[in-house]
Design an enzyme around this catalytic site. Sequence first.
Site, PDB file in Angstrom:
ATOM      1  N   HIS A 111      -9.619  11.705  -9.455  1.00 33.01           N
ATOM      2  CA  HIS A 111      -8.330  11.070  -9.204  1.00 33.01           C
ATOM      3  C   HIS A 111      -7.660  11.859  -8.071  1.00 33.01           C
ATOM      4  O   HIS A 111      -7.880  13.059  -7.945  1.00 33.01           O
ATOM      5  CB  HIS A 111      -7.497  11.176 -10.488  1.00 33.01           C
ATOM      6  CG  HIS A 111      -6.197  10.445 -10.466  1.00 33.01           C
ATOM      7  ND1 HIS A 111      -5.080  10.931  -9.832  1.00 33.01           N
ATOM      8  CD2 HIS A 111      -5.826   9.272 -11.030  1.00 33.01           C
ATOM      9  CE1 HIS A 111      -4.078  10.084 -10.000  1.00 33.01           C
ATOM     10  NE2 HIS A 111      -4.504   9.063 -10.717  1.00 33.01           N
ATOM     11  N   ASP A 146      -9.604  18.309 -15.539  1.00 34.45           N
ATOM     12  CA  ASP A 146      -8.562  17.286 -15.600  1.00 34.45           C
ATOM     13  C   ASP A 146      -8.856  16.450 -16.846  1.00 34.45           C
ATOM     14  O   ASP A 146      -9.797  15.646 -16.875  1.00 34.45           O
ATOM     15  CB  ASP A 146      -8.638  16.436 -14.318  1.00 34.45           C
ATOM     16  CG  ASP A 146      -7.746  15.210 -14.361  1.00 34.45           C
ATOM     17  OD1 ASP A 146      -7.180  14.903 -15.426  1.00 34.45           O
ATOM     18  OD2 ASP A 146      -7.625  14.545 -13.314  1.00 34.45           O
ATOM     19  N   GLN A 193      -7.814  11.587 -18.879  1.00 36.71           N
ATOM     20  CA  GLN A 193      -8.440  10.397 -19.480  1.00 36.71           C
ATOM     21  C   GLN A 193      -9.227  10.718 -20.751  1.00 36.71           C
ATOM     22  O   GLN A 193      -9.650   9.796 -21.448  1.00 36.71           O
ATOM     23  CB  GLN A 193      -9.379   9.717 -18.474  1.00 36.71           C
ATOM     24  CG  GLN A 193      -8.675   9.131 -17.279  1.00 36.71           C
ATOM     25  CD  GLN A 193      -7.723   7.983 -17.649  1.00 36.71           C
ATOM     26  OE1 GLN A 193      -7.839   7.370 -18.720  1.00 36.71           O
ATOM     27  NE2 GLN A 193      -6.774   7.707 -16.786  1.00 36.71           N
ATOM     28  N   LYS A 226      -0.114   9.332 -21.426  1.00 39.90           N
ATOM     29  CA  LYS A 226      -1.435   8.743 -21.712  1.00 39.90           C
ATOM     30  C   LYS A 226      -1.853   9.050 -23.151  1.00 39.90           C
ATOM     31  O   LYS A 226      -2.810   8.483 -23.655  1.00 39.90           O
ATOM     32  CB  LYS A 226      -2.480   9.291 -20.746  1.00 39.90           C
ATOM     33  CG  LYS A 226      -2.226   8.869 -19.298  1.00 39.90           C
ATOM     34  CD  LYS A 226      -3.432   9.146 -18.440  1.00 39.90           C
ATOM     35  CE  LYS A 226      -3.106   9.304 -16.985  1.00 39.90           C
ATOM     36  NZ  LYS A 226      -2.915   8.059 -16.240  1.00 39.90           N
ATOM     37  N   CYS A 239      -6.246   5.223  -7.583  1.00 41.92           N
ATOM     38  CA  CYS A 239      -6.056   6.606  -7.090  1.00 41.92           C
ATOM     39  C   CYS A 239      -7.390   7.348  -7.047  1.00 41.92           C
ATOM     40  O   CYS A 239      -7.467   8.537  -7.371  1.00 41.92           O
ATOM     41  CB  CYS A 239      -5.050   7.392  -7.940  1.00 41.92           C
ATOM     42  SG  CYS A 239      -3.442   6.630  -8.012  1.00 41.92           S
TER      43      CYS A 239
HETATM   44  N1  PMP Z   1      -6.166  12.491 -13.480  1.00 40.81           N
HETATM   45  C1  PMP Z   1      -6.674  11.347 -13.957  1.00 40.81           C
HETATM   46  C2  PMP Z   1      -8.137  11.276 -14.269  1.00 40.81           C
HETATM   47  C3  PMP Z   1      -5.844  10.263 -14.173  1.00 40.81           C
HETATM   48  O1  PMP Z   1      -6.355   9.120 -14.633  1.00 40.81           O
HETATM   49  C4  PMP Z   1      -4.459  10.369 -13.888  1.00 40.81           C
HETATM   50  C5  PMP Z   1      -3.513   9.216 -14.100  1.00 40.81           C
HETATM   51  N2  PMP Z   1      -4.004   7.970 -13.740  1.00 40.81           N
HETATM   52  C6  PMP Z   1      -3.991  11.586 -13.398  1.00 40.81           C
HETATM   53  C7  PMP Z   1      -4.866  12.618 -13.216  1.00 40.81           C
HETATM   54  C8  PMP Z   1      -2.554  11.789 -13.057  1.00 40.81           C
HETATM   55  O2  PMP Z   1      -1.757  11.753 -14.196  1.00 40.81           O
HETATM   56  P1  PMP Z   1      -0.183  11.769 -14.082  1.00 40.81           P
HETATM   57  O3  PMP Z   1       0.187  10.710 -13.090  1.00 40.81           O
HETATM   58  O4  PMP Z   1       0.270  11.469 -15.468  1.00 40.81           O
HETATM   59  O5  PMP Z   1       0.222  13.133 -13.631  1.00 40.81           O
END
Ligand code: PMP
Length: 403
Positions: free
Chosen positions: A118, A195, A198, A221, A361
Site C-alpha cells: 500500500h 504492515d 489488512q 479496519k 493505493c
Molecule cells: N496498509 C494497508 C495494507 C492498507 O490496506 C491500508 C488502508 N487501506 C493502509 C496501510 C493505511 O491505513 P490507514 O489509512 O488507516 O492509515
Amino acid sequence: MSPSELRAEFPIFAARPRPFHYLDSAATGQICRAAAQALLGFEAAARANVKRGVYRLADEATQAFDRARAEIAAYLGVRDAREVILTSGTTFGLNLLAHGLVGRLAPGDEILLSTLEHHSNIVPWQLAAGRVGAVIRAIPVTAEGRLDLDRLDEVLSRRTRIVSVTHVSNVTGAVSDIGRIVEAARAVGARVVVDGAQRVPHGPLDVEALGCDAYALSGHKLFAATGAGALWIRRDLAEELPPFLGGGEMIRRVSFAGTSFAAPPHRFEAGTPPIGPAIALGAAAAWLAGLDWQALAEAEAALTARLLAGLAAIPAVRVVGPTGTQGRLGVVSFAVDDVHPHDLCQLLDSRGLCLRGGHHCAQPLHDALGLEATTRASLALYNDASDIDALLEGLEWAIRRLA
Ligand code: PMP
C-alpha cells in the site's frame, strides 16, 4: 454466536435500508456495538484529558486509555502492553518508524519493501530515504499476486538495513510468509516492520511469535472508530528510536537548554491522543478476542471460495490474486474486460452493493499486473452468502449493460 446474531452486533445493518451489501471492509470496517458504546460512553459521560489531571474523572480517563492499550496488546499477543503505542492509524505508525529507523542509515544502505505494498508502506520510506541517500528495493510478485520469496536473494543484500512488508495484501488478499522474511532479514542483520492493516480484522494474532520488530494497524479496519490505531515496537528497538512528534506528555524535562524524553510508549504519544477512538479500539479488540475465530475463518474461506468460483464462471472477469483459498484472505480484486471499475462500482451501487474500484493505493502492484485499476470485494465477519450471491448476480447484470 449465529451469523445473524453476529450481524446484529454491527449497528449499521439495522440503520441502512435494504438491499445493503457492504463489501468494502478492506477500506474500512463497520463499527461494532462494543466500540460504538465505548466511544459514546467516553465522549458523553466520562471525558477528560489523559495522563495529566489528578481529579477522579481525569484519572478514570487515563485508566480507560491504559486499559485500551492492554486490550490491544492482548489481541496482538504482546505480553508487555508498554510496547504498544496508541497512534492515529497504520499510516502514522509507518511514518513514525520510517522517520526513526531511516535517520540512522548511511548513504547506499538499503530498505527492502515489496511490490504488494500500500502507498502507506512506500511513500514514508521514500521520503525518509531521500533525506539520507538510502536506496529502496522491492520484493517482486508472482503472476498470482503473491510475494515471490524465491527471488528474495535478488533484492536482499548485506546493505539491507530495514525490511517493511505487508502481512496481507489489500488487493490480492495474499498472506505474506513473514517467518521466512524475518529469517532472511535476520541473516543480514536487518530490522523487520510489518504492515498489519489488512490482517488484524481476521482474528487475534501473536506478533511476538511472528518474529518481526514492529507491527502497525488501524482501528477503523478493526471495527472500531476512525482516528485511532496502534503500533507495536519490540522493546529494544523502541528504546533506540528518537521521538517522531514533539509536544506535551512525551517529555521527561523541558528547558531551553535542552529536553529529555519520556520512555516508550509515551515518547511516541505527543499531545492529546485520540482518546475516545483509542478506548473504542480497545473495546473492539476485547470483544473480538472472545469470538470463535476457527469457525469465523472457516466461514470466511467458504465465502471466499463461493466468490472465486462465481467469478471464474463469468467469462469477462479475471481475478488478479490467488484463485484458490490457500494462503489468502477474503480480499478479492478482479478486472472485467472493456469495463472501467468506476462504472462498474457505480452500477453495482444502484443494487445496494458497496465495492471499491481503482488502484486501491497500490499503484506499483497494478503496474506489475499490467492494469490501471481493478474492482475489489473485501469480506469481513459480518458478510454472508447473500452478499456474495447479490454481487455475482449484480456483476452479470452490470456486465451485460456495460460491456
Ligand atoms: N496498509 C494497508 C495494507 C492498507 O490496506 C491500508 C488502508 N487501506 C493502509 C496501510 C493505511 O491505513 P490507514 O489509512 O488507516 O492509515
